[in-house]
Every structure is written in C-alpha cells, then in structure tokens.
Design an enzyme around this catalytic site. Structure first.
Site, mmCIF file in Angstrom:
data_model
loop_
_atom_site.group_PDB
_atom_site.id
_atom_site.type_symbol
_atom_site.label_atom_id
_atom_site.label_comp_id
_atom_site.label_asym_id
_atom_site.label_seq_id
_atom_site.Cartn_x
_atom_site.Cartn_y
_atom_site.Cartn_z
ATOM 1 C CD GLU A 227 -2.670 1.425 2.502
ATOM 2 O OE1 GLU A 227 -2.450 0.703 3.474
ATOM 3 O OE2 GLU A 227 -3.553 2.295 2.490
ATOM 4 C CE LYS B 17 -6.062 -0.059 2.009
ATOM 5 N NZ LYS B 17 -6.700 -0.652 3.182
ATOM 6 C CB SER C 236 -12.246 5.200 1.755
ATOM 7 O OG SER C 236 -11.970 5.066 3.117
HETATM 8 P P1 13P Z 1 -9.185 4.323 4.759
HETATM 9 O O1 13P Z 1 -10.116 3.619 3.792
HETATM 10 O O2 13P Z 1 -9.886 4.934 5.928
HETATM 11 O O3 13P Z 1 -8.256 5.248 4.034
HETATM 12 O O4 13P Z 1 -8.292 3.187 5.416
HETATM 13 C C1 13P Z 1 -7.758 2.202 4.625
HETATM 14 C C2 13P Z 1 -6.440 1.804 5.148
HETATM 15 O O5 13P Z 1 -6.215 0.656 5.447
HETATM 16 C C3 13P Z 1 -5.381 2.814 5.246
HETATM 17 O O6 13P Z 1 -4.169 2.188 5.495
#
Ligand code: 13P
Length: 338
Positions: free
Chosen positions: A176, A218, A260
């Site tokens: 991510e 991600k 998100s």
């Molecule tokens: P959000 O969807 O609130 O951004 O969180 C996702 C997430 O895992 C951030 O590391």
C-alpha cells in the site's frame, strides 16, 4: 506457484467481495473514538472490533479483514480469538505489520514507514495466530517541492522488503503506497505523483523478487487535494484513476484494492462504481477503513444497545460497495435496505 497464497489471493478478490480495513493504530482509533466522545480503552477497542466482525451476513460482501496487532491478540466476549471469530464466518484474517511512520531524516515534511527490523519473527507469530495476509502502508505527501525522489524510492524499497518477507512466510502481502489527499494540489499533480510512486514500487518489487501473482496492490483513487476548490466529477475520477493504473501496474498483479483515504462513504462508493465498470487486466475491489466503518461507529458510540443498528449500517455499506464492484450501485440503494 504456492497454492496457499494462490487460494488466499483468489478468495480475497472473489467477485463482489472486498476487504474491511479495521487496522487502526492506537493514535488513529483514539482520534476516531474521541470525535464521538468514546474513550479509547483496550476493552472499548475490543468491543468495537467484535461488533464489526460479528455483523450478520458480512461475509456476503467482505472476503477479508485487516486487523491491528492488539486485536490479533484479543478474544471475543465468548473467549474466541478474534482471528477465529472471522475465519469461522468465512472471512480471512489479515494483519497490518508496519509500525507506522516517522519523519524521514533530512527530508522535511516527508515520512518513512518503520517495522522491517523484527518483521521475519513477527510474521511467523501472526501466521500461527491465523493471519493469511499482511499489509504495509507507505505514506507519500504532496506539497511544495515534495514528494522527493528519495522519499518515494526508500518507501518503495521498504514495501518490497515487506512483500518479500511476507511471501517467504507464505502470507499474501497487500502493498500500500498511499498518496495522501491532504493539501490543495490539482488532480493532475496527484496523477503525476501516484504514477511516479507506482513505477518506483514495481521496480523495487522486481528487484526484490516479489511474485506479483501472489500480492495485491492497495492504492488511492486519483483525486484533487481535499483543499482544492474544484472537486472532481465521478466520471473524471474513474477515467484518470484507470489511466494511471493501466500505465503503471503490471497485468500480472491479480488485484487492485482501493483505500478510501478520507472521502465520504457515499462518494467513495459512487467513484468505485464508476471505476469498476471498465475492462481492466486485474480484479478491482475495495479495502476501505473509514468509508465502511464511519456510519457504524457513529451509531455504536460505545453502547451495547446500539450494536444491532451499528452492524446493520456496516452491512449496508459493505453491500453498497459490493454492488459498486459490479458497476450496479445506485443512489436509491442508500435508502432501500435489503
Ligand atoms: P481508509 O479507507 O480509511 O483510508 O483506510 C484504509 C487503510 O487501510 C489505510 O491504510
């Protein structure tokens, strides 16, 4: 090909299903609780996560859940380990394994994610506790003269080491690199930064011999900064996000899941719906934290009397996002609960 990682990947991106991110660190969950006047005690965090995980029918829309270290060591009211609570319901338990971000030395305003030092041993422990996938979040901030190439490349290298170590432990890594929405930058700038970041990440993954077929990416949608005056149309967000991903993400990656990132829940669902209508080489899905949990947390407020209503709010958001994955979400779904 490792068949366990293969089947975990396939189950995580099963059609119509997404991932619930419930891996908020201590400071993050405290911030979310505090906004609603809930005290962040160990028991409150446990009760909250148990409420989320035991939501009736959640597994119709949710394939996996990302846990925080503390939750992985907690038990339900009935004394069942949280990972087992999920697994029994057909939801794959995963774990956030990074240790959060710190300032990147000599690079003002930029961050590096920590946690590689002890990772190999922790992965063995998490596997024994029932985790089947892992997540590591790198943070890229857009501002005047940032991000720098150094910040992007050191974070990409850390993501790649994390992914290689996870695969060594037969855990599917969710890689991510989050480009933050904070700031007043344009959508073009977001696309430029996201595209440079993704290219750097895939070079690092290649150098580190990460098997692309056994990981998920991600990432955020391509959006203008939250303080930018002109907010983007849904169709433009979809078009730009897809262009950026098509240019930077190899087709061997089985799935891309969206975070998100601070978008409101309904807007995130509308945009996801528009993105998922396109023909692409990967499975697309969601891995939302706030955009799945916000309505449920607002209703729950720390009271057991509110559990059923809070669970229904989570189930409904998960269902709306599940429809979005099929390009079948519509605004009417917000009022028509099924
Ligand atoms: P959000 O969807 O609130 O951004 O969180 C996702 C997430 O895992 C951030 O590391």
């Amino acid at each position: 090909m490792n068949s366990q990682m293969q089947s975990t990947v396939e189950a995580l991106i099963a059609s119509g299903k997404g991932i619930l991110a419930a891996d908020e660190s201590f400071p993050t969950i405290e911030k979310r609780f505090k906004a609603l006047g809930i005290q962040s005690t160990e028991e409150a965090r446990r009760a909250y996560r148990e409420m989320l995980f035991t939501t009736p029918r959640l597994s119709e829309y949710i394939s996996g859940t990302i846990l925080f270290d503390e939750t992985m060591h907690q038990r339900s009211t009935d004394g069942i380990p949280m990972a087992e609570v999920l697994a029994k319901r057909g939801i794959i338990p995963g774990i956030k394994v990074d240790k959060g971000t710190v300032a990147l030395a000599a690079f003002a305003g930029e961050k590096i994610t920590e946690g590689l030092d002890t990772l190999r041993d922790r992965l063995i422990e998490y596997r024994e506790l029932g985790a089947r996938f892992t997540k590591w979040r790198a943070v890229i901030t857009i501002g005047d003269h940032i991000p720098t190439r150094t910040c992007i490349d050191v974070n990409a290298a850390a993501l790649a080491q994390f992914a290689a170590l996870s695969q060594e432990a037969e855990l599917v890594p969710i890689v991510e690199p989050e480009v933050l929405m904070n700031g007043s930058h344009t959508m073009e700038r977001c696309e430029e930064v996201a595209s440079t970041t993704l290219r750097s990440v895939f070079v690092a993954l290649f150098k580190q011999r990460v098997v692309l077929e056994h990981m998920l990416l991600k990432t955020g949608m391509i959006l203008p900064g939250e303080e930018h005056p002109a907010q983007a149309e849904v169709e433009l967000v979809a078009e730009t996000t897809l262009r950026c991903l098509r240019r930077a993400v190899p087709a061997a990656v089985p799935g891309i899941v969206f975070l998100s990132g601070g978008q409101s829940d309904e807007v995130a669902t509308q945009r996801l719906n528009a993105i998922c209508r396109a023909a692409v080489p990967w499975k697309l899905s969601f891995s939302f934290g706030r955009a799945l949990q916000a309505p449920a947390l607002t209703i729950w407020k720390g009271f057991s009397n509110n559990v059923a209503a809070a669970q229904e709010a989570l189930r409904h958001r998960a269902q709306c996002n599940s429809f979005a994955l099929q390009g079948k979400y519509s605004a009417e779904m917000e009022t028509r609960h099924t």
